[in-house]
Design a protein around this motif. Structure first.
Motif, mmCIF file in Angstrom:
data_model
loop_
_atom_site.group_PDB
_atom_site.id
_atom_site.type_symbol
_atom_site.label_atom_id
_atom_site.label_comp_id
_atom_site.label_asym_id
_atom_site.label_seq_id
_atom_site.Cartn_x
_atom_site.Cartn_y
_atom_site.Cartn_z
ATOM 1 N N GLN A 180 -119.694 28.179 -13.787
ATOM 2 C CA GLN A 180 -119.645 26.969 -13.530
ATOM 3 C C GLN A 180 -117.896 26.508 -12.876
ATOM 4 N N LEU A 181 -117.500 27.600 -12.270
ATOM 5 C CA LEU A 181 -115.984 27.485 -12.181
ATOM 6 C C LEU A 181 -116.131 26.481 -10.706
ATOM 7 N N ALA A 182 -115.325 25.357 -10.779
ATOM 8 C CA ALA A 182 -115.190 24.472 -9.634
ATOM 9 C C ALA A 182 -114.132 23.712 -9.745
ATOM 10 N N VAL A 183 -113.203 23.658 -8.604
ATOM 11 C CA VAL A 183 -112.005 22.952 -8.200
ATOM 12 C C VAL A 183 -112.216 21.929 -7.313
ATOM 13 N N HIS A 184 -111.626 20.733 -7.633
ATOM 14 C CA HIS A 184 -111.557 19.478 -6.815
ATOM 15 C C HIS A 184 -111.675 19.961 -5.221
ATOM 16 N N LEU A 216 -108.575 19.929 -3.434
ATOM 17 C CA LEU A 216 -107.252 20.766 -3.944
ATOM 18 C C LEU A 216 -107.759 22.313 -3.776
ATOM 19 N N GLN A 217 -108.650 22.518 -3.177
ATOM 20 C CA GLN A 217 -109.058 24.188 -3.101
ATOM 21 C C GLN A 217 -107.915 24.771 -2.258
ATOM 22 N N SER A 218 -107.991 26.300 -2.553
ATOM 23 C CA SER A 218 -106.843 26.956 -1.748
ATOM 24 C C SER A 218 -105.631 26.424 -2.319
ATOM 25 N N CYS A 219 -105.448 26.081 -3.541
ATOM 26 C CA CYS A 219 -103.895 25.704 -3.725
ATOM 27 C C CYS A 219 -103.599 26.609 -5.078
ATOM 28 N N GLY A 220 -104.460 27.593 -5.373
ATOM 29 C CA GLY A 220 -104.108 28.433 -6.555
ATOM 30 C C GLY A 220 -104.658 27.966 -7.898
ATOM 31 N N LEU A 221 -105.383 26.929 -8.050
ATOM 32 C CA LEU A 221 -105.885 26.213 -9.379
ATOM 33 C C LEU A 221 -106.776 26.845 -9.684
ATOM 34 N N GLY A 222 -107.918 27.669 -8.828
ATOM 35 C CA GLY A 222 -108.997 28.320 -9.225
ATOM 36 C C GLY A 222 -108.389 29.622 -10.171
ATOM 37 N N THR A 223 -107.109 30.204 -9.566
ATOM 38 C CA THR A 223 -106.718 31.346 -10.062
ATOM 39 C C THR A 223 -106.145 31.106 -11.490
ATOM 40 N N LEU A 224 -105.573 29.783 -11.560
ATOM 41 C CA LEU A 224 -104.764 29.506 -12.653
ATOM 42 C C LEU A 224 -105.876 29.329 -13.806
ATOM 43 N N SER A 281 -124.220 34.558 -1.427
ATOM 44 C CA SER A 281 -123.918 33.454 -0.038
ATOM 45 C C SER A 281 -122.540 32.774 -0.015
ATOM 46 N N ASN A 282 -121.665 33.292 -0.999
ATOM 47 C CA ASN A 282 -120.566 32.879 -1.191
ATOM 48 C C ASN A 282 -119.276 33.887 -1.257
ATOM 49 N N PRO A 283 -119.018 34.387 -0.058
ATOM 50 C CA PRO A 283 -118.373 35.344 0.121
ATOM 51 C C PRO A 283 -116.707 35.142 -0.549
ATOM 52 N N ARG A 284 -116.580 34.089 -0.022
ATOM 53 C CA ARG A 284 -114.931 33.468 -0.274
ATOM 54 C C ARG A 284 -114.750 33.656 -1.993
ATOM 55 N N ALA A 285 -115.674 32.933 -2.484
ATOM 56 C CA ALA A 285 -115.460 33.040 -4.126
ATOM 57 C C ALA A 285 -115.310 34.663 -4.566
ATOM 58 N N ARG A 286 -116.252 35.326 -3.880
ATOM 59 C CA ARG A 286 -116.294 36.708 -4.228
ATOM 60 C C ARG A 286 -114.917 37.424 -3.985
ATOM 61 N N ALA A 287 -114.596 36.959 -2.792
ATOM 62 C CA ALA A 287 -113.281 37.767 -2.431
ATOM 63 C C ALA A 287 -112.025 37.421 -3.276
ATOM 64 N N LEU A 288 -112.238 36.376 -3.902
ATOM 65 C CA LEU A 288 -110.911 35.669 -4.847
ATOM 66 C C LEU A 288 -111.143 36.444 -6.004
ATOM 67 N N TYR A 289 -112.467 36.842 -6.609
ATOM 68 C CA TYR A 289 -112.840 37.515 -8.011
ATOM 69 C C TYR A 289 -112.345 38.787 -7.788
ATOM 70 N N GLU A 290 -112.476 39.575 -6.554
ATOM 71 C CA GLU A 290 -112.089 40.653 -6.102
ATOM 72 C C GLU A 290 -110.451 40.866 -6.163
ATOM 73 N N ARG A 291 -109.988 40.050 -5.641
ATOM 74 C CA ARG A 291 -108.429 39.982 -5.754
ATOM 75 C C ARG A 291 -107.923 40.108 -7.078
ATOM 76 N N LEU A 292 -108.590 39.305 -7.898
ATOM 77 C CA LEU A 292 -108.120 39.079 -9.368
ATOM 78 C C LEU A 292 -108.717 40.345 -10.149
HETATM 79 C C1 COA Z 1 -114.131 29.122 -5.879
HETATM 80 C C2 COA Z 1 -112.994 28.321 -6.258
HETATM 81 C C3 COA Z 1 -113.525 28.118 -7.994
HETATM 82 C C4 COA Z 1 -111.787 29.015 -6.073
HETATM 83 O O1 COA Z 1 -110.770 28.054 -6.465
HETATM 84 P P1 COA Z 1 -109.565 27.591 -5.575
HETATM 85 O O2 COA Z 1 -108.547 26.822 -6.438
HETATM 86 O O3 COA Z 1 -109.913 27.401 -4.538
HETATM 87 O O4 COA Z 1 -109.011 29.268 -5.460
HETATM 88 P P2 COA Z 1 -107.422 29.754 -5.277
HETATM 89 O O5 COA Z 1 -106.532 28.572 -4.605
HETATM 90 O O6 COA Z 1 -106.874 30.228 -6.499
HETATM 91 O O7 COA Z 1 -107.794 31.049 -4.246
HETATM 92 C C5 COA Z 1 -108.327 30.623 -2.993
HETATM 93 C C6 COA Z 1 -109.410 31.513 -2.689
HETATM 94 O O8 COA Z 1 -110.548 31.203 -3.218
HETATM 95 C C7 COA Z 1 -111.622 31.582 -2.432
HETATM 96 N N1 COA Z 1 -112.673 30.403 -2.183
HETATM 97 C C8 COA Z 1 -113.912 30.389 -2.451
HETATM 98 N N2 COA Z 1 -114.586 29.223 -2.050
HETATM 99 C C9 COA Z 1 -113.361 28.526 -1.512
HETATM 100 C C10 COA Z 1 -113.336 27.183 -1.020
HETATM 101 N N3 COA Z 1 -114.602 26.330 -0.828
HETATM 102 N N4 COA Z 1 -112.389 26.585 -0.637
HETATM 103 C C11 COA Z 1 -111.204 27.322 -0.751
HETATM 104 N N5 COA Z 1 -111.239 28.729 -1.080
HETATM 105 C C12 COA Z 1 -112.061 29.171 -1.720
HETATM 106 C C13 COA Z 1 -111.080 32.086 -1.305
HETATM 107 O O9 COA Z 1 -111.065 33.778 -1.394
HETATM 108 C C14 COA Z 1 -109.702 31.660 -1.076
HETATM 109 O O10 COA Z 1 -109.043 32.264 -0.713
HETATM 110 P P3 COA Z 1 -108.570 32.067 1.050
HETATM 111 O O11 COA Z 1 -108.178 30.570 0.886
HETATM 112 O O12 COA Z 1 -107.544 33.105 1.497
HETATM 113 O O13 COA Z 1 -110.063 32.320 1.723
HETATM 114 C C15 COA Z 1 -112.899 26.855 -5.543
HETATM 115 O O14 COA Z 1 -112.869 26.982 -4.413
HETATM 116 C C16 COA Z 1 -114.592 26.205 -5.516
HETATM 117 O O15 COA Z 1 -114.573 25.190 -6.569
HETATM 118 N N6 COA Z 1 -115.531 26.398 -4.754
HETATM 119 C C17 COA Z 1 -116.473 25.561 -4.763
HETATM 120 C C18 COA Z 1 -117.517 26.056 -5.882
HETATM 121 C C19 COA Z 1 -117.571 27.535 -6.059
HETATM 122 O O16 COA Z 1 -117.914 28.249 -4.952
HETATM 123 N N7 COA Z 1 -117.646 27.986 -7.052
HETATM 124 C C20 COA Z 1 -117.862 29.238 -7.579
HETATM 125 C C21 COA Z 1 -119.020 29.771 -8.333
HETATM 126 S S1 COA Z 1 -119.167 31.450 -8.596
#
Ligand code: COA
Length: 169
Positions: A84-88, A91-99, A123-134
């Motif tokens: 249940q990881l979720a960023v507002h 404010l996504q893509s600002c590093g909060l998810g990484t933190l 179906s969520n390759p961007r989130a997967r890419a983030l986890y792989e980076r981490l």
């Molecule tokens: C996935 C999520 C938790 C990552 O948090 P974040 O604060 O955006 O992540 P960071 O800023 O630390 O890293 C950004 C990276 O997260 C990934 N990402 C995944 N979904 C994203 C989204 N909807 N918006 C922005 N980045 C996303 C990308 O790899 C992105 O890198 P990129 O901008 O180079 O593509 C967040 O984007 C989110 O809440 N997404 C919607 C819900 C979701 O998909 N939850 C994960 C369920 S497993």
């Protein structure tokens, strides 16, 4: 008229902190999902009180959650399972998810566990890419399903396929 016309770009540095999510925070978490989802989170917070899970919140200067996520210690006895990881959305893509993920990994280590796990929808390759980076690596896939509340308030079953990932801490 150009959409950018009249807009002003600026950078603002915001202090944030990570703490436990509390029941009183839930009204400020409407951005994270439906009323059904928030009721589910409320039940998970009751489990947090027993130590079965940790539920974290990244908060801005007003002490309101801008990112949330849980760690379940009952899915696997030798690992903490992030879920249940979720960023507002604003404010996504600002590093909060990484933190948030790094804070969750510290919590897992503090329990004496040396592995973090999670599942991400195929179906969520961007989130997967983030986890792989981490540092997370895929080790399997499994179907999953849960109830979702649509904009019309109707509950529908969401069926999906997830990739399971893990990381040694
Ligand atoms: C996935 C999520 C938790 C990552 O948090 P974040 O604060 O955006 O992540 P960071 O800023 O630390 O890293 C950004 C990276 O997260 C990934 N990402 C995944 N979904 C994203 C989204 N909807 N918006 C922005 N980045 C996303 C990308 O790899 C992105 O890198 P990129 O901008 O180079 O593509 C967040 O984007 C989110 O809440 N997404 C919607 C819900 C979701 O998909 N939850 C994960 C369920 S497993």
């Amino acid at each position: 008229m150009n959409a950018e016309e009249g807009s002003t770009a600026a950078t603002v540095v915001l202090p944030v902190s990570v703490r436990d999510l509390l029941p009183r925070d839930l009204p400020a978490c409407a951005w994270s999902g439906s009323a059904t989802h928030l009721r589910h989170v409320e039940r998970e917070l009751a489990r947090a009180a027993t130590g079965e899970v940790d539920y974290l919140a990244v908060c801005g200067p007003a002490n309101l959650p801008v990112a949330v996520g849980g760690i379940d210690y009952t899915v696997s006895h030798s690992a903490g399972t992030l879920w249940q990881l979720a960023v507002h959305p604003a404010l996504q893509s600002c590093g909060l998810g990484t933190l948030l993920i790094r804070a969750a990994e510290r919590r897992i280590r503090d329990r004496g566990l040396r592995r973090a796990e999670l599942a991400v929808e195929e179906s969520n390759p961007r989130a997967r890419a983030l986890y792989e980076r981490l540092g997370y690596t895929a080790y399997g896939r499994e179907p999953d399903a849960w109830d979702e509340e649509g904009p019309d308030g109707a509950i529908r079953r969401h069926e999906t396929m997830c990739v399971r990932m893990r990381k040694a801490l």
